[in-house]
Design an enzyme around this catalytic site. Structure first.
Site, PDB file in Angstrom:
ATOM      1  N   ARG A  80       0.845  -1.194   0.000  1.00 32.25           N
ATOM      2  CA  ARG A  80       0.000   0.000   0.000  1.00 32.25           C
ATOM      3  C   ARG A  80       0.878   1.241   0.000  1.00 32.25           C
ATOM      4  O   ARG A  80       1.870   1.313   0.717  1.00 32.25           O
ATOM      5  CB  ARG A  80      -0.922   0.029   1.213  1.00 32.25           C
ATOM      6  CG  ARG A  80      -1.862   1.234   1.223  1.00 32.25           C
ATOM      7  CD  ARG A  80      -2.815   1.211   2.397  1.00 32.25           C
ATOM      8  NE  ARG A  80      -3.825   0.178   2.277  1.00 32.25           N
ATOM      9  CZ  ARG A  80      -4.842   0.042   3.136  1.00 32.25           C
ATOM     10  NH1 ARG A  80      -4.951   0.860   4.166  1.00 32.25           N
ATOM     11  NH2 ARG A  80      -5.726  -0.917   2.954  1.00 32.25           N
ATOM     12  N   SER A  94      -8.835   0.671   1.014  1.00 30.41           N
ATOM     13  CA  SER A  94      -9.837   0.943   2.033  1.00 30.41           C
ATOM     14  C   SER A  94     -10.161   2.429   2.097  1.00 30.41           C
ATOM     15  O   SER A  94     -10.599   3.011   1.122  1.00 30.41           O
ATOM     16  CB  SER A  94      -9.349   0.415   3.386  1.00 30.41           C
ATOM     17  OG  SER A  94     -10.348   0.502   4.368  1.00 30.41           O
ATOM     18  N   ASP A 134     -15.227  -3.894   3.945  1.00 28.81           N
ATOM     19  CA  ASP A 134     -14.770  -4.979   4.806  1.00 28.81           C
ATOM     20  C   ASP A 134     -14.806  -4.590   6.287  1.00 28.81           C
ATOM     21  O   ASP A 134     -14.493  -5.407   7.153  1.00 28.81           O
ATOM     22  CB  ASP A 134     -13.382  -5.491   4.406  1.00 28.81           C
ATOM     23  CG  ASP A 134     -12.279  -4.456   4.573  1.00 28.81           C
ATOM     24  OD1 ASP A 134     -12.590  -3.274   4.839  1.00 28.81           O
ATOM     25  OD2 ASP A 134     -11.091  -4.833   4.421  1.00 28.81           O
ATOM     26  N   ARG A 135     -15.186  -3.339   6.587  1.00 31.09           N
ATOM     27  CA  ARG A 135     -15.295  -2.907   7.982  1.00 31.09           C
ATOM     28  C   ARG A 135     -16.656  -2.234   8.206  1.00 31.09           C
ATOM     29  O   ARG A 135     -17.303  -1.809   7.254  1.00 31.09           O
ATOM     30  CB  ARG A 135     -14.155  -1.958   8.345  1.00 31.09           C
ATOM     31  CG  ARG A 135     -12.781  -2.609   8.204  1.00 31.09           C
ATOM     32  CD  ARG A 135     -11.672  -1.736   8.755  1.00 31.09           C
ATOM     33  NE  ARG A 135     -11.691  -0.417   8.149  1.00 31.09           N
ATOM     34  CZ  ARG A 135     -11.468   0.706   8.830  1.00 31.09           C
ATOM     35  NH1 ARG A 135     -11.240   0.660  10.124  1.00 31.09           N
ATOM     36  NH2 ARG A 135     -11.479   1.864   8.211  1.00 31.09           N
ATOM     37  N   LYS A 162     -12.129 -10.105   7.426  1.00 32.48           N
ATOM     38  CA  LYS A 162     -13.195  -9.259   7.961  1.00 32.48           C
ATOM     39  C   LYS A 162     -14.171  -8.915   6.846  1.00 32.48           C
ATOM     40  O   LYS A 162     -13.805  -8.799   5.687  1.00 32.48           O
ATOM     41  CB  LYS A 162     -12.599  -7.995   8.580  1.00 32.48           C
ATOM     42  CG  LYS A 162     -11.731  -7.150   7.651  1.00 32.48           C
ATOM     43  CD  LYS A 162     -11.108  -6.010   8.443  1.00 32.48           C
ATOM     44  CE  LYS A 162     -10.206  -5.147   7.567  1.00 32.48           C
ATOM     45  NZ  LYS A 162      -8.928  -5.812   7.245  1.00 32.48           N
TER      46      LYS A 162
END
Length: 639
Positions: A73, A193, A353-354, A465
């Site tokens: 990342r 994200s 995913d969160r 997650k």
């Protein structure tokens, strides 16, 4: 004397550029301009050379990305240390090389590739473009690619692994038809994200979990050996559109995702629920998938936040597209909830995913739950329903829950009383994902796992997650509790009365200077002199110190940490005499030093104000005495 260098690439073959005066940097500039075919990133580098920004050039060209808690990342833009066309091609060449050597049947199993909605105009990079280039590299070698035709939540790639893999060790509950139809050796998800300027390259192994050692190190080694793009085909973004080796797994994986119905325990109650739910996807991918999950559970659709429903790579309505930041970034959601008289707000982060959760308070205002509080609620809910469906106490012997070591110890308190197993891992869901796989081999089952940074996994369908399934599970839990005249917050306090109050504080300071971070942690390790850690924090004696960076743990007979040593990041945990556990660690994805404190009280202790007061005192001392923000020019979090 200034030298000129010819760049012998397909683009601008006669381009000449001026030497920087640094031979190592000149070599890196030459390599970049020789290999890169993206006009936007070439232009960025040309401009930096032209104005002589040598420090910026060194930062971009003289180092490379490494796998952290969220894969590779970095900011999007020109340079070997950034995410861009060239570095994604290089990474995929290295990944191909490693997978080819590891899997004898890679040529039939292929690779799953997914992407989110982010993009950056100035670098010409979008997640979709980078996903297509990833696919092009693999397809150019005659290997099949399962490339999603549209943006998907990150767990979709994991499902692509868990449902498509056919390794002999895979013990997850899978659909036989999916195993027979498709095969996948690994997966790549292009996402960063909530990090606005970044993008990322997350690699998933055949077990569905993010890669960990030794695979991450071996892939990096292979990347270093495959830096020059192999052929023009690697740059052919449209190759996946017409190559017969490319398949689109969207429909099949979407149908597999419907198996989240196994997490639904009260469908009739859901159908008749009077609760209203607001959902925000934070300009990301989550909206349509949350709608689908609600339908599977029998709910009426949640009310979407209209300004944030449509994917927008600029995240135009929020200062930070991270629902973990709480009420300050949930403003539109809470305003809509007031207007619609909705009781619950659910917010998924951009790659879904969160999950953040808020509930309308009995009096006025809103209760925005922390990740630890949602973890306590979901942990209780999953075991409550497990017991309902498995009345034989012996079944509990194979049940596990997991949490990262910086998350609340509330699941440990559950396990101590209820008799199931609890384990903690290093921060990052990749550690829990791989542990889920290991436990599945012996017939054990993880029914819940979480990390305090609002990452939750209900069940074991995917070892990652999942904000989408977590959202609808929270909705069902809220509906069930509502039928018992209980709110989520009331049930949280019931949990604390039974298992003991677990009060926690989590925040961070920003440090954009890596040497300063190194200096801070070195000072902590020599706080009382050479090789001596602090003995007090906020006037409370420190009884144990665990330093995962060095492998030291004073609580162990051999003074060695039980958790794996992680020398690439900083993390020190202090256990205080009053029962407070405090941790300092560097973020794996951002320039932050995070701090975590938790007071784990015994069942029956309910003087919450006193517990909070003591916790705040230690938290303040942890930051002020150990991190010294003013002295070290750290930026405190704005709340």
């Amino acid at each position: 004397m200034e030298d000129d260098y010819d760049v012998n690439g397909d683009l601008n073959a006669n381009l000449k550029w001026q030497s920087t005066g640094d031979p190592q940097l000149d070599k890196a500039v030459h390599q970049w301009l020789s290999w890169d075919r993206n006009q936007h990133t070439r232009s960025q580098l040309d401009s930096l050379v032209a104005v002589g920004h040598l420090d910026e050039l060194r930062s971009r060209l003289c180092s490379r990305m490494s796998f952290g808690t969220a894969g590779l990342r970095a900011p999007m833009g020109a340079g070997f240390s950034r995410i861009n066309d060239l570095t994604v091609i290089q990474s995929t060449q290295g990944l191909y090389s490693y997978l080819s050597s590891y899997f004898a049947d890679f040529s039939s199993r292929g690779l799953v590739v997914g992407f989110d909605t982010r993009g950056q105009e100035e670098s010409g990079c979008s997640s979709q473009r980078l996903a297509k280039l990833t696919a092009a590299v693999i397809l150019s070698q005659g290997i099949p690619v399962h490339l999603f035709s549209t943006f998907v939540p990150t767990p979709y790639v994991c499902i692509g692994q868990v449902y498509l893999a056919h390794t002999e060790h895979l013990c997850f509950r899978v659909s036989a038809y999916a195993v027979k139809k498709l095969g996948a050796a690994a997966g790549v998800m292009i996402t960063a994200s909530h990090n606005q300027e970044d993008n990322g390259y997350k690699v998933y192994w055949c077990n569905g979990a993010q890669i960990a050692s030794p695979h991450d190190k071996e892939i990096l080694r292979c990347i270093e050996e495959q830096l020059e793009p192999w052929s023009a085909s690697c740059w052919e973004q449209e190759l996946p559109d017409h190559c017969t080796l490319r398949t689109d797994p969207l429909t099949q994986i979407t149908s597999c995702y419907d198996e989240h119905a196994s997490l639904c325990f009260h469908r009739d109650l859901n159908r008749s629920s009077s609760l209203k739910f607001i959902h925000s996807s934070f300009h990301g991918v989550g909206h349509i998938f949350v709608l689908q999950a609600f339908q599977v559970f029998g709910f009426t659709p949640p009310i979407p936040v209209p300004e944030q429903k449509t994917p927008d790579p600029n995240f135009s309505t929020v200062r930070c597209p991270n629902p973990e930041e709480g009420e300050s970034v949930l403003e539109l959601s809470l305003h809509l909830a007031e207007k619609e008289n909705a009781q619950i707000v659910l917010a998924t982060d951009p790659d879904a995913d969160r999950l953040a959760v808020a509930e309308k308070s009995d009096g006025c205002g809103w209760k925005v739950f922390t990740g630890n509080e949602v973890g306590a609620l979901l942990g209780w809910w999953m075991f409550f329903n497990w017991k309902e469906n498995h009345p034989d106490p012996t079944d509990t012997q194979s049940v596990y829950m997991l949490a990262t070591t910086v998350s609340s110890k509330i699941l440990q308190a559950f396990a101590r009383i209820e008799g199931f197993h609890f384990e903690e891992t290093l921060p990052g869901f990749k550690w829990m994902g791989n542990r889920i796989h290991e436990l599945s081999k012996t017939g054990d089952r993880v029914i819940f796992a979480f990390e305090e940074s609002i990452g939750f996994l209900c069940g074991d369908m995917v070892p990652e997650k999942d904000g989408v399934s977590s959202a609808v599970v929270v909705a069902e839990m809220a509906t069930y509790l509502h039928s018992k005249n209980l709110s989520l917050n009331q049930q949280l306090h019931n949990i604390y009365q039974t298992y003991g109050y677990h009060l926690s504080k989590t925040s961070y300071v920003i440090c954009n200077d890596p040497p300063t971070i190194k200096k801070i942690f070195s000072h902590i390790r020599n706080f009382e002199g050479n090789g001596s850690y602090p003995k007090m924090c906020g006037g409370v004696p420190i009884v144990h110190v665990r330093d995962v960076t060095t492998g030291y743990d004073s609580s162990q007979p051999d003074l060695r940490s039980v958790l794996p040593v992680s020398r690439s990041s900083q993390m020190i945990t202090f256990t205080l005499q009053n029962g407070i556990v405090a941790t300092l660690r560097t973020s794996g994805t951002e320039p932050k030093i995070k701090f975590y404190t938790e007071f784990c009280a015994a069942p029956g202790k309910s003087d919450v104000s006193r517990l909070n007061e003591e916790l705040q005192k230690v938290t303040t001392a942890l930051v002020d005495e150990f991190l010294e923000p003013e002295r070290n020019n750290l930026i405190r979090r704005l709340v």
